[in-house]
Write a protein that holds these residues in place. Structure first.
Motif, PDB file in Angstrom:
ATOM      1  N   ARG A  71       0.839  -1.212   0.000  1.00 34.06           N
ATOM      2  CA  ARG A  71       0.000   0.000   0.000  1.00 34.06           C
ATOM      3  C   ARG A  71       0.871   1.260   0.000  1.00 34.06           C
ATOM      4  N   HIS A 101      -5.066  -8.209  -4.546  1.00 34.71           N
ATOM      5  CA  HIS A 101      -6.244  -7.937  -3.698  1.00 34.71           C
ATOM      6  C   HIS A 101      -6.916  -9.212  -3.204  1.00 34.71           C
ATOM      7  N   PRO A 156      -7.666  -6.854   0.302  1.00 37.80           N
ATOM      8  CA  PRO A 156      -8.878  -6.382  -0.385  1.00 37.80           C
ATOM      9  C   PRO A 156      -8.929  -4.868  -0.559  1.00 37.80           C
ATOM     10  N   ASN A 157      -8.230  -4.124   0.306  1.00 37.25           N
ATOM     11  CA  ASN A 157      -8.236  -2.665   0.155  1.00 37.25           C
ATOM     12  C   ASN A 157      -7.520  -2.239  -1.117  1.00 37.25           C
ATOM     13  N   LEU A 158      -6.686  -3.122  -1.663  1.00 35.33           N
ATOM     14  CA  LEU A 158      -5.889  -2.747  -2.846  1.00 35.33           C
ATOM     15  C   LEU A 158      -6.595  -3.133  -4.150  1.00 35.33           C
ATOM     16  N   ARG A 159      -7.846  -3.570  -4.081  1.00 36.40           N
ATOM     17  CA  ARG A 159      -8.588  -3.910  -5.302  1.00 36.40           C
ATOM     18  C   ARG A 159      -8.585  -2.716  -6.241  1.00 36.40           C
ATOM     19  N   ALA A 216      -6.125  -1.081  -7.334  1.00 34.11           N
ATOM     20  CA  ALA A 216      -4.989  -0.167  -7.196  1.00 34.11           C
ATOM     21  C   ALA A 216      -3.823  -0.612  -8.079  1.00 34.11           C
ATOM     22  N   ARG A 266     -16.139   0.244  -7.172  1.00 36.83           N
ATOM     23  CA  ARG A 266     -15.503  -1.053  -7.469  1.00 36.83           C
ATOM     24  C   ARG A 266     -16.572  -2.141  -7.391  1.00 36.83           C
ATOM     25  N   THR A 284      -6.326   4.366  -0.323  1.00 35.57           N
ATOM     26  CA  THR A 284      -7.040   3.134  -0.718  1.00 35.57           C
ATOM     27  C   THR A 284      -7.798   2.487   0.436  1.00 35.57           C
TER      28      THR A 284
END
Lengths: 344, 54, 344
Positions: free
Chosen positions: A19, A43, A47-50, A52, C267, C339
């Protein structure tokens, strides 16, 4: 652009490293390895990086050379393959505990086995910039920091450096910690119905981070205790020491300013009023800040010093990126500008 | 340079400072009352002690 | 640099606006007003911003002209002083509910009083870019969005736009929300021993955000319900609708992609396996994302659509900054790159 790869990045510290480095203007993430998730998108574990990045996990077998290699492996694995990793990149940052203690005897006492490659220990600089900035800047290899040790070290450092502490009296340091310290592996103890709402005496005595505290502060009679509380991220160290001679609040301000006045990531939080007059870990989630403060009991000479951090950030991934900035000559705050959220 | 009476932090004053104005300290949040403009003197403003009641 | 001031910025939405705009490369924060905290540093109300700025709150009396004025006032106050505020800046963004509903009759029905300046209603564009991007881009005045309405609207939009919903059958939408929706004012209901761990039927029927949902989706038979859960930030809308005729998962994918394929902040989260196979609000805290998804019950023709947001971000401050970017010609994601955190 600096080419950076991360080994063993499916865990929580790995997720934070990704991140932060995705948001770092001078870094291009090259490879992210995980044997378990090789081929999967990032991700799937973070999952927060979906959306990105469309990077995927690869196996450590196909690791290509890069400028900086960050190791986020379980304890012991970095030390075993250090020679291979040292071929991959001129700079190594190891987030694990493998290279934190310079003294092999101390390592053996706390980790119950001789260090597999003691000759490497002296090549690693301890990765806490607030106490080791020059050695990190000039070095090629940097170790990670223990999150509990970091909270205790940063809480006590100003008093120790100013010589205000009576080092003959015992110092007790109790760290209240969140569940993310245990990593992403599910256990009986982390099962929600058992873990939720506890105030669990996780390690009332004898936590292995004590060795780091002794090493950094140069004090032996420090007694560490860890209590798990209702929190996912965050650690608060409450340290009970005794002043050598009577001291005023303003003298303590002077000691804290002398140590932290120019530090980009340490904030002094010592106010007379307000809900947040003392350091509070929950509002630091995701930020690289360490908030420090104290409370002086003039009758007994006891001084309680406090330090709040996010164990995954200042206690791990944030400090690692801070060290990367120092080693590679970037401004120390690059990629670490997030201020934390309130309310949260 | 005028500093905070609680924590010695340097105090910053707005250009249009007036007598009796309350200036907060950036570091420790103490409230300083401007007692005189020249020479510039400050005193601790009486702060209501607030209790969390925890 | 764009000169931006914020009126009424001591609340949670105000705090997020400041946090976002301090990190916005094209914006310089000029004045931040709060009558209650005038003269105080911003971190007295927003502890996460300690050290981020030495700006202080000022009174609205000394407001100077600027490029964009953002209003974060309690309900009713923006409408009262709209003429004065319109003199201060060519662009206004009002985060409150005062100018959200274009129809004065609907406003009166839900807010129980005639609108104080109905002529202004048509000048404000409803501030949800995903449904109103062009009008926002060309307009000078943008209203905020209701957080619960936004979660419901974004959950149902793809099905409504694709004409998949049987609009003769009733749609029930239940939003699970965090405590920050109530703002920073302490009440008996928000007292921790009473609020912690509840699953509280806050508004089982008749929530005033229904009007916004009717307006955006053009559907009348939508029945809103709000339940407070153990969360500070976050809202999850669970909407129960019925398909007009049998439909496959792939057709639903196509509908969601048609609506959100190019949206920077929406998303699609619809996976077969994994803890995060459906939208989860807690990992969105601090981000401007809306995660959307669904689950189709082929036997009954019921389609449950889901939308998770951070009520303070996509449900308020994040959408406001997104609208500022659109109105001022900046790339829509500027200043909104965070993010979100995992784990949290």
């Amino acid at each position: 652009m600096l080419r950076v790869s991360i080994v063993g990045a499916s865990g929580y510290v790995g997720g934070e490293l990704i991140r932060l480095l995705l948001g770092h203007p001078q870094v291009r993430l090259h490879q992210i390895t995980s044997e378990r998730l090789a081929g999967q998108y990032l991700h799937s574990a973070h999952p927060n990086l979906r959306g990105a990045t469309d990077l995927r996990f690869t196996s450590v077998q196909v690791l290509e050379s890069c400028d900086v290699l960050i190791l986020a492996l379980p304890h012991g694995q970095a030390a075993q393959k250090i020679e291979t990793f040292a071929q991959i990149a001129p700079h190594l940052i190891d987030a694990s505990a493998d290279f934190r203690l310079a003294d092999t005897a101390v390592y053996e006492r706390w980790y119950g086995a001789p260090h597999p490659c003691p000759e490497w220990l002296t090549r690693f600089a301890y990765g806490l910039p607030e106490v080791n900035r020059e050695r990190i800047r000039e070095g090629r290899y940097v170790s990670g920091v223990g999150c509990n040790a970091t909270a205790v070290n940063l809480a006590l450092l100003p008093l120790v450096q100013a010589g205000l502490v009576d080092t003959h009296r015992d110092i007790v340091a109790e760290v209240k910690v969140g569940s993310s310290e245990g990593g992403n592996e599910a256990t009986e103890a982390s099962h929600h119905p058992e873990r939720s709402g506890v105030v669990r005496s996780f390690a009332p005595t004898g936590h292995r981070h004590t060795a780091e505290v002794n090493a950094v502060l140069g004090l032996e009679n420090i007694h560490l205790s860890i209590t798990s509380v209702e929190l996912v991220r965050g650690a608060l160290a409450t340290c009970h020491a005794f002043v050598r001679e009577p001291v005023t609040d303003r003298e303590i301000w002077r000691a804290f300013r002398a140590t932290y006045g120019n530090e980009p990531f340490v904030r002094i939080v010592h106010e007379k009023r307000g809900m947040y007059r003392h350091p509070e870990p929950k509002i630091l989630a995701g930020s690289n800040f360490a908030d420090v403060g104290w409370s002086l009991d003039e009758q007994t000479g006891r001084i309680v010093t406090l330090c709040a951090i996010d164990n995954l950030m200042k206690g791990a991934a944030g400090s690692a990126v801070q060290c990367l900035n120092l080693m590679c000559g970037f401004e120390e705050r690059t990629g670490l500008g997030f201020t934390g959220l309130h309310p949260i | 340079m005028t500093t905070c009476l609680e924590c010695d932090a340097p105090l910053t004053f707005p250009p249009d400072l007036i007598d009796g104005e309350i200036i907060p300290c950036a570091d420790c949040g103490a409230e300083l009352e401007v007692l005189s403009l020249s020479p510039l003197q400050v005193g601790l403003a009486p702060a209501v002690q607030e209790d969390w009641g925890e």
